[in-house]
Design a protein around this motif. Structure first.
Motif, mmCIF file in Angstrom:
data_model
loop_
_atom_site.group_PDB
_atom_site.id
_atom_site.type_symbol
_atom_site.label_atom_id
_atom_site.label_comp_id
_atom_site.label_asym_id
_atom_site.label_seq_id
_atom_site.Cartn_x
_atom_site.Cartn_y
_atom_site.Cartn_z
ATOM 1 N N HIS A 92 0.856 -1.191 0.000
ATOM 2 C CA HIS A 92 0.000 0.000 0.000
ATOM 3 C C HIS A 92 0.887 1.233 0.000
ATOM 4 N N GLN A 118 1.478 11.623 3.092
ATOM 5 C CA GLN A 118 1.076 12.371 4.281
ATOM 6 C C GLN A 118 1.705 13.761 4.250
ATOM 7 N N TYR A 159 0.871 5.489 0.626
ATOM 8 C CA TYR A 159 0.158 6.634 1.186
ATOM 9 C C TYR A 159 1.042 7.864 1.109
ATOM 10 N N PHE A 193 -4.585 7.745 0.987
ATOM 11 C CA PHE A 193 -4.385 6.562 0.146
ATOM 12 C C PHE A 193 -4.010 6.958 -1.278
ATOM 13 N N PHE A 243 4.729 6.964 2.311
ATOM 14 C CA PHE A 243 4.937 5.735 3.084
ATOM 15 C C PHE A 243 4.469 4.526 2.285
ATOM 16 N N PRO A 278 -2.550 10.356 6.753
ATOM 17 C CA PRO A 278 -2.102 9.722 5.504
ATOM 18 C C PRO A 278 -3.262 9.583 4.533
#
Lengths: 116, 109
Positions: free
Chosen positions: B32, B36, B34, B44, B87, B42
């Protein structure tokens, strides 16, 4: 569609005091997560709920942290007593499907905790 | 075990491209991504699943090498709004994510 709600947004406490955070996930989301994000680091999973049951709490410091999701909807995370190293942002997230994997997690705005 | 992200930080000018990498030592079900921004939650970007399925934003592209347990996020023609910390979260199953330390991206005008 309303997002994940968290309160309070900010909290400052003295060490050894207790504190509680509240989270209301997106309606219909079966899975709820609590993460701890220390400044400069990625989020770290503390506990994962599926409906009102705990799926994973292996990284929850159970001597001082507790969490519940009694009716399978909103959740509360508590710290008692707090330590200086608990200063962090506590993020709540939710996802729609509870089994299998690969589900998008929607994050709330977080609660920034400062322990003095 | 936490996935390793590289680079730790990157500075771009608007219009330039960047690649952010994520590597795990475990067999993964999905990766996944993300983004931020400072003081925010965060957001998606994309999920890449074992077997080739992808879910995410059309303007974001990424790859997942299942054999090497590596994923890369491709940011092309960067805009100022791309600035933030990226991330990757790796999943071995059950929707449990382990996040990397993040890659700080700054886009300058």
């Amino acid at each position: 569609e309303a997002g994940v709600a968290q309160s309070p947004r900010y909290k400052i406490i003295e060490k050894r005091q207790s504190v509680a955070f509240w989270c209301n996930p997106i309606s219909g989301h079966a899975t709820l997560y609590w993460y701890q994000q220390i400044l400069g680091q990625g989020p770290k999973l503390l506990i994962q709920f599926q409906n009102n049951g705990v799926v994973d709490d292996s990284q929850l410091p159970k001597d001082r942290f507790s969490a519940e999701r009694l009716k399978g909807v909103d959740s509360t995370l508590k710290i008692q007593p707090a330590k200086l190293e608990d200063s962090a942002v506590y993020l709540c997230a939710s996802s729609l499907v509870s089994s299998g994997g690969g589900d998008e997690q929607f994050f709330g705005p977080g609660t920034r905790l400062t322990v003095l | 075990q936490q996935p390793v992200q590289s680079p730790q930080a990157v500075i771009l000018r608007e219009g330039e491209d960047a690649v952010i990498n994520c590597s795990s030592s475990k067999a993964l079900y999905s990766v996944h991504w993300y983004r931020q921004k400072h003081g925010e939650a965060p957001v998606f970007l994309m999920i890449l699943l074992k077997g080739g399925e992808q879910k995410g934003h059309e303007k974001i592209s990424a790859s997942f090498n299942e054999k090497k347990q590596q994923s890369s996020l491709y940011l092309t023609a960067s805009q100022l709004s791309y600035s933030g910390t990226y991330f990757c979260g790796t999943e071995t199953g059950g929707n449990k994510l382990v996040f990397g330390a993040g890659t700080i991206l700054r886009v300058k005008s």
